[in-house]
Design an enzyme around this catalytic site. Structure first.
Site, short mmCIF file in Angstrom:
data_model
loop_
_atom_site.label_atom_id
_atom_site.label_comp_id
_atom_site.label_asym_id
_atom_site.label_seq_id
_atom_site.Cartn_x
_atom_site.Cartn_y
_atom_site.Cartn_z
N ARG A 93 0.87 -1.19 0.00
CA ARG A 93 0.00 0.00 0.00
C ARG A 93 0.90 1.23 0.00
O ARG A 93 1.93 1.24 0.69
CB ARG A 93 -0.90 0.06 1.25
CG ARG A 93 -1.71 -1.16 1.56
CD ARG A 93 -2.61 -1.59 0.46
NE ARG A 93 -3.62 -0.62 0.10
CZ ARG A 93 -4.38 -0.71 -1.00
NH1 ARG A 93 -4.23 -1.72 -1.84
NH2 ARG A 93 -5.29 0.21 -1.26
N ASN A 109 12.24 1.44 3.82
CA ASN A 109 11.68 0.51 2.84
C ASN A 109 12.82 -0.21 2.15
O ASN A 109 13.94 0.31 2.07
CB ASN A 109 10.85 1.27 1.80
CG ASN A 109 10.19 0.34 0.80
OD1 ASN A 109 9.69 -0.74 1.16
ND2 ASN A 109 10.21 0.70 -0.48
N HIS A 111 13.70 -2.02 -1.58
CA HIS A 111 13.20 -2.07 -2.97
C HIS A 111 14.18 -2.88 -3.82
O HIS A 111 15.39 -2.69 -3.71
CB HIS A 111 13.09 -0.63 -3.50
CG HIS A 111 12.56 -0.57 -4.90
ND1 HIS A 111 11.21 -0.71 -5.18
CD2 HIS A 111 13.18 -0.43 -6.09
CE1 HIS A 111 11.04 -0.64 -6.49
NE2 HIS A 111 12.22 -0.46 -7.06
N GLU A 176 18.95 -8.59 -0.34
CA GLU A 176 18.00 -7.83 0.50
C GLU A 176 18.08 -8.31 1.94
O GLU A 176 18.08 -7.51 2.88
CB GLU A 176 16.56 -8.03 -0.01
CG GLU A 176 16.30 -7.43 -1.38
CD GLU A 176 14.84 -7.60 -1.82
OE1 GLU A 176 13.95 -7.48 -0.98
OE2 GLU A 176 14.63 -7.86 -3.01
C1 GRF Z 1 10.98 -7.80 -1.91
O1 GRF Z 1 11.59 -8.04 -3.15
C2 GRF Z 1 11.08 -6.34 -1.56
O2 GRF Z 1 12.22 -5.74 -2.03
C3 GRF Z 1 9.88 -5.75 -2.26
O3 GRF Z 1 8.86 -6.73 -2.13
C4 GRF Z 1 9.47 -8.01 -1.97
C5 GRF Z 1 8.93 -8.56 -0.69
O4 GRF Z 1 9.35 -9.88 -0.46
N1 GRF Z 1 9.53 -4.47 -1.70
P1 GRF Z 1 9.14 -10.52 0.98
O5 GRF Z 1 7.64 -10.42 1.28
O6 GRF Z 1 9.97 -9.77 1.94
O7 GRF Z 1 9.57 -11.95 0.82
#
Ligand code: GRF
Length: 207
Positions: A93, A109, A111, A176
């Site tokens: 959202r 956040n 990304h 990530e």
């Molecule tokens: C990740 O690739 C993040 O960068 C993006 O949405 C995805 C979420 O994956 N914003 P998860 O729900 O953390 O597995």
């Protein structure tokens, strides 16, 4: 010393939530997860969070008449849990300007691209189609404009010649899971200083 209280907002799988929760479970980590909130009742991440023993809450956006009412309910949950930092982790959202301004420099956040390249959705597809040699991921502070806030940390991932969207996404996701906890640690240690568009990281020794 008391730990920084982090709320994690999710909408789906919750793998970044898991990586943050795992880091926060370490005794020496300076932050703790106070609540995981999902806007989707069926999000996989909710059960995963509960299995960590973390408080969970559902604030289902479809059950509110307006975005303002949805966000009001969200804020009530966040405040009830003593939230000091909000981590968006696959939260689908877009938060209003009023919400973002209510938590100044307190929302991060993650990304899956090297911002400012490829904001928005389907970014691995866009990276492959554009022919970039490198993509990656970005942790940034949230500002009202989507995927545009000051950058805290990035990791670079090479795009292979015959890469698939899923293959690239999986390799980016691995990164990530490394940089998000690292960014939260720096935040919790008070080492992130926003200077205009840039984030200065102090060395933690009073510089
Ligand atoms: C990740 O690739 C993040 O960068 C993006 O949405 C995805 C979420 O994956 N914003 P998860 O729900 O953390 O597995």
């Amino acid at each position: 010393m008391s730990k920084l209280q982090v709320a994690i907002l999710i909408s789906g799988r919750g793998s970044n939530m898991e990586s943050l929760a795992t880091a926060c479970a370490e005794e020496s980590f300076p932050a703790a997860v106070c609540v995981v909130v999902s806007n989707r009742p069926e999000a996989e991440g909710v059960e995963k969070a509960a299995s960590f023993g973390i408080d969970t809450a559902i604030v289902d956006h479809t059950r509110f008449d307006s975005k303002a009412a949805f966000e009001e309910a969200l804020i009530a949950v966040l405040e009830r849990h003593g939230t000091e930092l909000i981590c968006l982790a696959g939260f689908m959202r877009v938060l209003s300007e009023g919400f973002v301004k209510g938590f100044p420099q307190q929302i991060l956040n993650i990304h899956p691209s090297l911002l400012p390249a490829f904001p928005g959705l389907h970014v691995q597809r866009k990276a492959i189609d554009h022919g970039v040699r490198y993509s990656g991921c970005t942790v940034h502070f949230v500002v009202p404009e989507v995927d545009a806030g000051p950058i805290v940390m990035q990791a670079v991932v090479p795009v292979e010649q015959d890469d698939s969207e899923d293959g690239l996404a999986a390799r980016i996701l691995e990164q990530e899971h490394l940089i998000y906890p690292e960014a939260v640690k720096l935040f919790a240690e008070g080492r992130l200083h926003i200077e205009g568009r840039r984030v200065h990281i102090s060395n933690g020794e009073g510089d």
